[in-house]
Motif scaffolding. Structure first.
Motif, PDB file in Angstrom:
ATOM      1  N   GLU A 146      45.004  23.224  17.057  1.00 33.36           N
ATOM      2  CA  GLU A 146      44.627  24.468  16.823  1.00 33.36           C
ATOM      3  C   GLU A 146      44.418  24.651  15.090  1.00 33.36           C
ATOM      4  OE1 GLU A 146      46.245  29.130  16.805  1.00 33.36           O
ATOM      5  OE2 GLU A 146      47.496  27.605  18.047  1.00 33.36           O
ATOM      6  N   GLY A 147      44.980  24.162  14.352  1.00 33.03           N
ATOM      7  CA  GLY A 147      44.791  24.278  12.700  1.00 33.03           C
ATOM      8  C   GLY A 147      43.505  23.592  12.529  1.00 33.03           C
ATOM      9  N   VAL A 148      43.092  22.303  13.062  1.00 33.33           N
ATOM     10  CA  VAL A 148      42.009  21.807  12.907  1.00 33.33           C
ATOM     11  C   VAL A 148      40.782  22.558  13.601  1.00 33.33           C
ATOM     12  CG1 VAL A 148      40.549  19.663  13.656  1.00 33.33           C
ATOM     13  CG2 VAL A 148      42.886  19.311  13.093  1.00 33.33           C
ATOM     14  N   LEU A 149      40.882  23.187  14.624  1.00 31.93           N
ATOM     15  CA  LEU A 149      40.047  24.292  14.948  1.00 31.93           C
ATOM     16  C   LEU A 149      39.694  25.591  14.019  1.00 31.93           C
ATOM     17  CD1 LEU A 149      37.976  24.746  17.541  1.00 31.93           C
ATOM     18  CD2 LEU A 149      39.976  26.410  18.409  1.00 31.93           C
ATOM     19  N   SER A 150      40.901  25.892  13.387  1.00 36.29           N
ATOM     20  CA  SER A 150      40.618  27.229  12.482  1.00 36.29           C
ATOM     21  C   SER A 150      39.852  26.524  11.361  1.00 36.29           C
ATOM     22  CB  SER A 150      42.186  27.489  12.139  1.00 36.29           C
ATOM     23  OG  SER A 150      42.710  27.958  13.431  1.00 36.29           O
ATOM     24  N   ILE A 151      40.172  25.214  11.105  1.00 33.77           N
ATOM     25  CA  ILE A 151      39.294  24.524   9.735  1.00 33.77           C
ATOM     26  C   ILE A 151      37.961  24.469  10.029  1.00 33.77           C
ATOM     27  CG2 ILE A 151      38.905  22.446   8.571  1.00 33.77           C
ATOM     28  CD1 ILE A 151      42.101  21.859   8.622  1.00 33.77           C
ATOM     29  N   ALA A 152      37.656  24.233  11.355  1.00 34.24           N
ATOM     30  CA  ALA A 152      36.222  24.020  11.829  1.00 34.24           C
ATOM     31  C   ALA A 152      35.601  25.457  11.785  1.00 34.24           C
ATOM     32  CB  ALA A 152      36.209  23.598  13.264  1.00 34.24           C
ATOM     33  N   PHE A 153      36.189  26.519  12.198  1.00 34.00           N
ATOM     34  CA  PHE A 153      35.624  27.960  12.045  1.00 34.00           C
ATOM     35  C   PHE A 153      35.542  28.038  10.564  1.00 34.00           C
ATOM     36  CE2 PHE A 153      36.386  28.113  16.405  1.00 34.00           C
ATOM     37  CZ  PHE A 153      35.898  29.218  16.937  1.00 34.00           C
ATOM     38  N   HIS A 154      36.385  28.034   9.572  1.00 30.56           N
ATOM     39  CA  HIS A 154      36.359  28.098   8.193  1.00 30.56           C
ATOM     40  C   HIS A 154      34.875  27.539   7.617  1.00 30.56           C
ATOM     41  CE1 HIS A 154      37.603  28.608   3.821  1.00 30.56           C
ATOM     42  NE2 HIS A 154      37.134  27.286   3.980  1.00 30.56           N
ATOM     43  N   VAL A 155      34.883  26.242   8.065  1.00 31.67           N
ATOM     44  CA  VAL A 155      33.967  25.549   7.561  1.00 31.67           C
ATOM     45  C   VAL A 155      32.376  26.224   8.126  1.00 31.67           C
ATOM     46  CG1 VAL A 155      32.317  23.222   7.699  1.00 31.67           C
ATOM     47  CG2 VAL A 155      34.812  23.247   7.476  1.00 31.67           C
ATOM     48  N   ALA A 156      32.444  26.720   9.332  1.00 29.04           N
ATOM     49  CA  ALA A 156      31.148  27.516   9.826  1.00 29.04           C
ATOM     50  C   ALA A 156      30.868  28.705   9.303  1.00 29.04           C
ATOM     51  CB  ALA A 156      31.463  27.633  11.247  1.00 29.04           C
ATOM     52  N   ASP A 157      31.990  29.508   8.593  1.00 36.65           N
ATOM     53  CA  ASP A 157      31.829  30.604   8.073  1.00 36.65           C
ATOM     54  C   ASP A 157      31.272  30.372   6.805  1.00 36.65           C
ATOM     55  OD1 ASP A 157      32.620  32.267  10.156  1.00 36.65           O
ATOM     56  OD2 ASP A 157      34.486  32.354   9.517  1.00 36.65           O
ATOM     57  N   LYS A 158      31.880  29.214   5.949  1.00 33.40           N
ATOM     58  CA  LYS A 158      31.479  29.048   4.507  1.00 33.40           C
ATOM     59  C   LYS A 158      30.125  28.405   4.575  1.00 33.40           C
ATOM     60  CE  LYS A 158      33.017  26.159   0.821  1.00 33.40           C
ATOM     61  NZ  LYS A 158      33.822  25.049   0.298  1.00 33.40           N
ATOM     62  N   GLU A 159      29.470  27.866   5.423  1.00 35.85           N
ATOM     63  CA  GLU A 159      28.200  27.184   5.345  1.00 35.85           C
ATOM     64  C   GLU A 159      27.332  28.032   5.896  1.00 35.85           C
ATOM     65  OE1 GLU A 159      27.758  22.892   5.917  1.00 35.85           O
ATOM     66  OE2 GLU A 159      29.649  22.485   5.010  1.00 35.85           O
ATOM     67  N   GLY A 160      27.548  29.152   6.686  1.00 37.04           N
ATOM     68  CA  GLY A 160      26.761  30.012   7.437  1.00 37.04           C
ATOM     69  C   GLY A 160      26.080  29.457   8.716  1.00 37.04           C
ATOM     70  N   LEU A 161      27.025  28.665   9.381  1.00 37.37           N
ATOM     71  CA  LEU A 161      26.650  28.233  10.585  1.00 37.37           C
ATOM     72  C   LEU A 161      27.006  29.173  11.835  1.00 37.37           C
ATOM     73  CD1 LEU A 161      27.709  24.606  10.367  1.00 37.37           C
ATOM     74  CD2 LEU A 161      25.382  25.378   9.897  1.00 37.37           C
ATOM     75  N   LEU A 162      26.078  29.605  12.646  1.00 33.54           N
ATOM     76  CA  LEU A 162      26.125  30.243  13.629  1.00 33.54           C
ATOM     77  C   LEU A 162      26.931  29.613  15.027  1.00 33.54           C
ATOM     78  CD1 LEU A 162      23.112  32.590  14.045  1.00 33.54           C
ATOM     79  CD2 LEU A 162      25.443  33.403  13.362  1.00 33.54           C
ATOM     80  N   LEU A 163      27.931  30.155  15.512  1.00 31.65           N
ATOM     81  CA  LEU A 163      28.716  29.464  16.637  1.00 31.65           C
ATOM     82  C   LEU A 163      28.518  29.982  17.668  1.00 31.65           C
ATOM     83  CD1 LEU A 163      32.074  28.446  14.960  1.00 31.65           C
ATOM     84  CD2 LEU A 163      29.902  26.884  15.492  1.00 31.65           C
ATOM     85  N   LEU A 164      27.666  29.906  18.674  1.00 35.39           N
ATOM     86  CA  LEU A 164      27.314  30.756  19.800  1.00 35.39           C
ATOM     87  C   LEU A 164      27.759  30.100  21.101  1.00 35.39           C
ATOM     88  CD1 LEU A 164      23.505  31.572  18.714  1.00 35.39           C
ATOM     89  CD2 LEU A 164      25.758  32.698  18.116  1.00 35.39           C
ATOM     90  N   ASP A 165      27.541  28.758  21.314  1.00 36.25           N
ATOM     91  CA  ASP A 165      27.999  28.095  22.502  1.00 36.25           C
ATOM     92  C   ASP A 165      28.586  27.099  22.460  1.00 36.25           C
ATOM     93  OD1 ASP A 165      25.895  26.205  21.613  1.00 36.25           O
ATOM     94  OD2 ASP A 165      24.386  27.265  22.931  1.00 36.25           O
ATOM     95  N   LEU A 166      29.132  26.224  23.499  1.00 37.36           N
ATOM     96  CA  LEU A 166      29.899  25.252  23.123  1.00 37.36           C
ATOM     97  C   LEU A 166      29.131  24.054  22.555  1.00 37.36           C
ATOM     98  CD1 LEU A 166      31.975  25.105  26.857  1.00 37.36           C
ATOM     99  CD2 LEU A 166      32.588  25.859  24.399  1.00 37.36           C
ATOM    100  N   GLU A 167      27.859  23.819  22.629  1.00 37.35           N
ATOM    101  CA  GLU A 167      27.093  22.870  21.840  1.00 37.35           C
ATOM    102  C   GLU A 167      27.228  23.027  20.426  1.00 37.35           C
ATOM    103  OE1 GLU A 167      25.916  20.050  23.491  1.00 37.35           O
ATOM    104  OE2 GLU A 167      26.737  20.904  25.605  1.00 37.35           O
ATOM    105  N   ASP A 168      27.104  24.144  20.043  1.00 29.85           N
ATOM    106  CA  ASP A 168      27.280  24.545  18.629  1.00 29.85           C
ATOM    107  C   ASP A 168      28.745  24.115  18.135  1.00 29.85           C
ATOM    108  OD1 ASP A 168      24.760  25.686  18.279  1.00 29.85           O
ATOM    109  OD2 ASP A 168      25.646  27.692  18.972  1.00 29.85           O
ATOM    110  N   LEU A 169      29.728  24.242  18.922  1.00 30.80           N
ATOM    111  CA  LEU A 169      31.058  23.956  18.387  1.00 30.80           C
ATOM    112  C   LEU A 169      31.203  22.539  18.668  1.00 30.80           C
ATOM    113  CD1 LEU A 169      33.953  24.790  17.698  1.00 30.80           C
ATOM    114  CD2 LEU A 169      34.618  24.939  20.136  1.00 30.80           C
TER     115      LEU A 169
END
Length: 502
Positions: free
Chosen positions: A132-155
């Motif tokens: 879960e911590g690694v998943l939170s880091i991934a979301f942080h990176v997405a926010d920082k780099e302006g990456l839209l997470l819409l579907d599972l392929e994005d994740l």
């Protein structure tokens, strides 16, 4: 639409009307009881009662028979029961919109990965704390780099990117283990195989499409077909909790309204709390405690009140308890918990009454005008106006054809998001690397060719010194010659002269 400020629930054994006040309906509630005791019918009459009062409803249809609320019921077989209650029963349908996460028996419901967030997504994927911590880091990176997470392929693309750049990212926000990333990827694959892929994407559900009233002022009943969804109980529970969270975050504060803005029925509520981590339980408790000021009433439907944590159960003011059977020590403990949750009556023993209730009977305690629970009463639940039993496929198709949201959510949309951006970045990096490699190889080849050409070229013979004198050399030789002759003559003259004088 009814103008009464309350819902008629039924009649007590003593002949008293049992009702649920609309201005206390946002104080939440519970409908409990063993399988086959009438919980679904109670849910149905409450949903239609709220609809008649102009209150939109959202409810999950776990067994498929709640869809009958969309069809007028055959009231003839309930005529005697209705007459005994002084109820003029007429068959009528409620305005209904069918939803289905898989888009098979209703309009698809979608949410973006970003909207669901790492906490609920970790719950869906059954991740441990490290993952879960690694998943939170991934979301942080997405926010920082302006990456839209819409579907599972994005994740998936984001997790691959995080893994490939683990050293750089880990230096900033913490260690990213390749093993944890791999575990999350495997969990995503399992979720996709269970049908979760259809839930994530766009167009995402707009809450306004749930909070609707018909032209005659009745509240829309939103029925979520959950017959297939129940095969993945964690997805079911996480989805409904996400919906509650969205309501909590988006709706404005309105205090205690005359009637709720929306009533939410959570069937099979024990799935929400089973094996839930402490952080998730705290979030549920917060939402339940605070969402009532947004005008939303939550009603948990489950077999036993013991399925719900005490911190949440304490927030549920309106209670309807159908029969329970207590054959095992665990069931007896649940029976005691259920009986102790009511305001006791002097007329009967609550624990004994729960076991003696028949089908369509319940113990009822609702909040009064002062917000205090009424004394528990043995009650015969009123019969419904709509059909007892499921709607046919043809009837469901007709409802969908006339739906106010027909065509809004039926076709998925895939706009540019993290997957496309990261793929474009990788393609550009690959192209630049290829160009640099080609340039280096070209330079190496050129150098090699130059060396080979230098080796292959014939050597020019050494040039002999020219015997021809330049004017300068001739002048210098002439001067030297003249000087030498002069010195020689003078020496000779000096020698000869000296000889002559002797």
């Amino acid at each position: 639409m009814t103008d009464a400020p309350w819902l008629f629930l039924g009649q007590s054994f003593e002949g008293e009307t049992q009702k649920l006040l609309l201005n206390r309906a946002n104080r939440h509630g519970i409908v409990a009881g063993a399988t086959g005791t009438g919980k679904t019918v109670t849910l149905q009459i409450m949903a239609q009662g709220f609809s008649d009062a102009g209150v939109p409803v959202f409810c999950a249809d776990v067994k498929g028979d709640l869809s009958g609320v969309s069809q007028a019921g055959d009231v003839a077989k309930f005529a005697e029961r209705a007459s005994a209650m002084g109820l003029e029963l007429t068959g009528k349908a409620a305005p209904t919109v069918f939803w289905d996460l898989y888009g098979e028996k209703g309009h698809p419901i979608r949410a973006t990965v970003s909207d669901v967030g790492p906490l609920l997504l970790a719950r869906m994927l059954e991740l441990n704390d490290v993952q879960e911590g690694v998943l939170s880091i991934a979301f942080h990176v997405a926010d920082k780099e302006g990456l839209l997470l819409l579907d599972l392929e994005d994740l998936r693309s984001l997790l691959t990117y995080v893994s490939e750049n683990a050293k750089t990212i880990g230096a900033e926000v913490g260690n990213v283990s390749p093993q944890s990333v791999a575990a999350i990827q495997r969990a995503l694959l399992q979720l996709e195989q269970q049908g979760g892929k259809s839930f994530f994407g766009e167009p995402a559900l707009r809450l306004d499409d749930l909070i609707r009233t018909s032209l005659d002022g009745k509240g829309q009943i939103n029925v979520l077909d959950s017959t297939r969804l129940m095969n993945n109980p964690r997805l079911y529970a996480a989805f409904l909790l996400w919906l509650l969270s969205e309501l909590f975050e988006q709706l404005p504060e309105i205090g205690d309204p005359d009637k709720p803005r929306l009533v939410f029925f959570f069937d099979e509520a024990h799935l929400l709390f089973k094996d839930a981590p402490r952080g998730l339980l705290e979030k549920i408790e917060q939402v339940v405690r605070l969402i009532r000021s947004k005008g939303v009433g939550i009603y948990f439907v489950t077999q036993n009140p013991a399925d719900i944590p005490d911190s949440v159960l304490a927030q549920l003011g309106n209670r309807i308890q159908h029969a329970l059977r207590a054959y095992t020590p665990a069931e007896q403990k649940g029976l005691r918990a259920a009986s102790q949750s009511f305001r006791a009556s002097d007329a009967f023993d609550t624990a004994e009454a729960i076991q003696a209730l028949g089908v369509g009977e319940a113990l009822v305690s609702a909040l009064d005008e002062k917000g205090a629970p009424t004394m528990v009463a043995r009650t015969k639940i009123r019969p419904p106006n709509s059909r007892l039993g499921p709607a046919t496929d043809a009837e469901r198709a007709q409802i969908l054809q006339n739906s106010p949201v027909r065509g809004v959510y039926d076709t998925a949309v895939n706009r540019e998001s993290a997957e496309e951006v990261l793929k474009a970045r990788k393609a550009q990096a690959t192209r630049i690397e290829a160009e640099q490699k080609q340039a280096a190889e070209t330079e190496k080849l050129r150098t090699k060719q130059e060396k080979e050409a230098a080796k292959a070229a014939p050597r020019a013979p050494a040039r002999k010194a020219s015997s021809r004198q330049t004017p300068t050399e001739a002048l210098l030789k002439s001067v030297m010659r003249t000087a030498g002759s002069t010195i020689t003559r003078e020496l000779l003259r000096g020698v000869l002269g000296g000889l002559k004088r002797r």
